[in-house]
Design a protein around this motif. Structure first.
Motif, PDB file in Angstrom:
ATOM      1  N   MET A   1       0.843  -1.185   0.000  1.00 11.96           N
ATOM      2  CA  MET A   1       0.000   0.000   0.000  1.00 11.96           C
ATOM      3  C   MET A   1       0.879   1.236   0.000  1.00 11.96           C
ATOM      4  N   CYS A   2       1.017   1.814  -1.178  1.00  7.91           N
ATOM      5  CA  CYS A   2       1.953   2.911  -1.353  1.00  7.91           C
ATOM      6  C   CYS A   2       1.524   4.156  -0.591  1.00  7.91           C
ATOM      7  N   SER A   3       0.221   4.298  -0.313  1.00  7.66           N
ATOM      8  CA  SER A   3      -0.234   5.482   0.405  1.00  7.66           C
ATOM      9  C   SER A   3       0.334   5.539   1.812  1.00  7.66           C
ATOM     10  N   SER A   4       0.689   4.379   2.363  1.00  9.88           N
ATOM     11  CA  SER A   4       1.183   4.317   3.733  1.00  9.88           C
ATOM     12  C   SER A   4       2.613   4.803   3.853  1.00  9.88           C
ATOM     13  N   ARG A   5       3.347   4.831   2.753  1.00  7.59           N
ATOM     14  CA  ARG A   5       4.755   5.181   2.829  1.00  7.59           C
ATOM     15  C   ARG A   5       4.966   6.629   3.252  1.00  7.59           C
ATOM     16  N   TYR A   6       4.233   7.560   2.638  1.00  6.65           N
ATOM     17  CA  TYR A   6       4.419   8.979   2.915  1.00  6.65           C
ATOM     18  C   TYR A   6       3.382   9.556   3.865  1.00  6.65           C
ATOM     19  N   LEU A   7       2.341   8.825   4.137  1.00  6.29           N
ATOM     20  CA  LEU A   7       1.266   9.336   4.980  1.00  6.29           C
ATOM     21  C   LEU A   7       1.727   9.737   6.383  1.00  6.29           C
ATOM     22  N   PRO A   8       2.547   8.936   7.078  1.00 10.01           N
ATOM     23  CA  PRO A   8       2.991   9.364   8.410  1.00 10.01           C
ATOM     24  C   PRO A   8       3.741  10.702   8.385  1.00 10.01           C
ATOM     25  N   VAL A   9       4.567  10.915   7.361  1.00 12.33           N
ATOM     26  CA  VAL A   9       5.328  12.165   7.265  1.00 12.33           C
ATOM     27  C   VAL A   9       4.379  13.348   7.053  1.00 12.33           C
ATOM     28  N   VAL A  10       3.406  13.172   6.173  1.00  9.93           N
ATOM     29  CA  VAL A  10       2.430  14.232   5.899  1.00  9.93           C
ATOM     30  C   VAL A  10       1.604  14.535   7.154  1.00  9.93           C
ATOM     31  N   ILE A  84      -7.541   0.538  10.812  1.00 10.38           N
ATOM     32  CA  ILE A  84      -8.915   1.043  10.742  1.00 10.38           C
ATOM     33  C   ILE A  84      -9.282   1.734  12.051  1.00 10.38           C
ATOM     34  N   ILE A  85      -8.947   1.098  13.175  1.00  8.74           N
ATOM     35  CA  ILE A  85      -9.276   1.676  14.485  1.00  8.74           C
ATOM     36  C   ILE A  85      -8.536   2.991  14.699  1.00  8.74           C
ATOM     37  N   SER A  87      -7.278   4.992  12.456  1.00  3.50           N
ATOM     38  CA  SER A  87      -7.765   5.998  11.502  1.00  3.50           C
ATOM     39  C   SER A  87      -9.121   6.559  11.914  1.00  3.50           C
ATOM     40  N   CYS A  88     -10.007   5.690  12.394  1.00  2.00           N
ATOM     41  CA  CYS A  88     -11.332   6.158  12.842  1.00  2.00           C
ATOM     42  C   CYS A  88     -11.211   7.089  14.042  1.00  2.00           C
ATOM     43  N   VAL A  89     -10.301   6.772  14.963  1.00  2.29           N
ATOM     44  CA  VAL A  89     -10.063   7.651  16.116  1.00  2.29           C
ATOM     45  C   VAL A  89      -9.551   9.002  15.629  1.00  2.29           C
ATOM     46  N   ALA A  90      -8.618   8.978  14.675  1.00  4.19           N
ATOM     47  CA  ALA A  90      -8.058  10.224  14.157  1.00  4.19           C
ATOM     48  C   ALA A  90      -9.118  11.057  13.439  1.00  4.19           C
ATOM     49  N   VAL A  91     -10.013  10.419  12.674  1.00  4.94           N
ATOM     50  CA  VAL A  91     -11.092  11.147  12.001  1.00  4.94           C
ATOM     51  C   VAL A  91     -12.010  11.800  13.026  1.00  4.94           C
ATOM     52  N   LEU A  92     -12.353  11.061  14.076  1.00  5.73           N
ATOM     53  CA  LEU A  92     -13.222  11.588  15.127  1.00  5.73           C
ATOM     54  C   LEU A  92     -12.584  12.793  15.818  1.00  5.73           C
ATOM     55  N   VAL A  93     -11.301  12.674  16.141  1.00  7.68           N
ATOM     56  CA  VAL A  93     -10.593  13.753  16.831  1.00  7.68           C
ATOM     57  C   VAL A  93     -10.443  14.972  15.920  1.00  7.68           C
ATOM     58  N   VAL A 175      -9.553   8.904   6.190  1.00  8.64           N
ATOM     59  CA  VAL A 175     -10.611   8.168   5.497  1.00  8.64           C
ATOM     60  C   VAL A 175     -10.011   7.323   4.372  1.00  8.64           C
ATOM     61  N   VAL A 176      -9.047   7.891   3.646  1.00  9.37           N
ATOM     62  CA  VAL A 176      -8.355   7.123   2.604  1.00  9.37           C
ATOM     63  C   VAL A 176      -7.647   5.926   3.223  1.00  9.37           C
ATOM     64  N   GLN A 177      -7.044   6.141   4.385  1.00  5.33           N
ATOM     65  CA  GLN A 177      -6.356   5.047   5.077  1.00  5.33           C
ATOM     66  C   GLN A 177      -7.347   3.967   5.521  1.00  5.33           C
TER      67      GLN A 177
END
Length: 197
Positions: A1-10, A84-85, A87-93, A175-177
């Motif tokens: 999953m290439c989206s995971s590579r740069y997502l933490p940095v962003v 998923i868990i 990411s859902c917590v992060a969306v809520l926050v 949400v993408v995650q």
């Protein structure tokens, strides 16, 4: 999953921007006296840009940065469930932080205002009747609304808007995650394609 590579940095960058914007909200005019004298907008002192959009989202990023190369289908699916868990917590926050900062933006800053009873600390741009237009659409009122801190209206608009924009981006990336992790949970790790020269 290439989206995971740069997502933490962003996400870390966005958390830093949110934290810096909230810290600046606490020091209008880049002075500490308003904070010490309790003349700072209440929504700024709640520090949701620091503890919610900053720290809690950084904790959630930990789940994004986990290793995809875990052995076994069960480990991979457990990793996807954790993502998923988180990411859902992060969306809520991020949504909660957006709501608090939207309230701060729409009510306007707390400042020294020349009202009917003379100079007093209040929120002169706060909407008193539901039919009244928001001060956000009347920039001609911004300069004359507050005596102190200087340019606090623009200061608050820019910084609250920055935190809200960060919240939207954080929620979108999370949400993408979630969608990516659901795909991994349903379909498993998949096969890596071997490219021959």
């Amino acid at each position: 999953m290439c989206s995971s590579r740069y997502l933490p940095v962003v996400m870390i960058f966005l958390a830093i921007v949110s934290t810096a914007a909230n810290l600046l909200l606490l020091f209008p005019g880049l002075t500490y006296t308003y904070l010490v004298e309790n003349h700072v907008t209440p929504e700024a002192t709640w520090c949701t840009g620091i503890w919610a959009s900053g720290f809690v989202v950084l904790v959630a990023v930990r789940g994004f940065a986990s290793n995809n190369a875990k052995n076994g289908c069960c480990h991979f699916r457990a990793d996807m469930l954790c993502r998923i868990i988180y990411s859902c917590v992060a969306v809520l926050v991020a949504g909660l932080c957006f709501q608090f900062n939207c309230t701060g933006l729409t009510k306007g800053p707390q400042c020294l205002h020349n009202g009917t009873e003379g100079l007093q600390w209040e929120r002169p741009l706060k909407i008193k009747n539901l039919n009244d237009p928001s001060y956000l659409y009347m920039p001609e009122r911004w300069a004359s609304a507050c005596e102190e801190p200087r340019n606090v209206v623009v200061w608050n608009i820019v910084l609250f808007s920055t935190i809200m924009a960060v919240n939207v981006l954080q929620a979108l990336f999370c949400v993408v995650q979630v969608l990516s992790a659901i795909h991994g949970l349903v379909f498993g790790p998949g096969k890596k394609k071997v490219v021959h020269a």
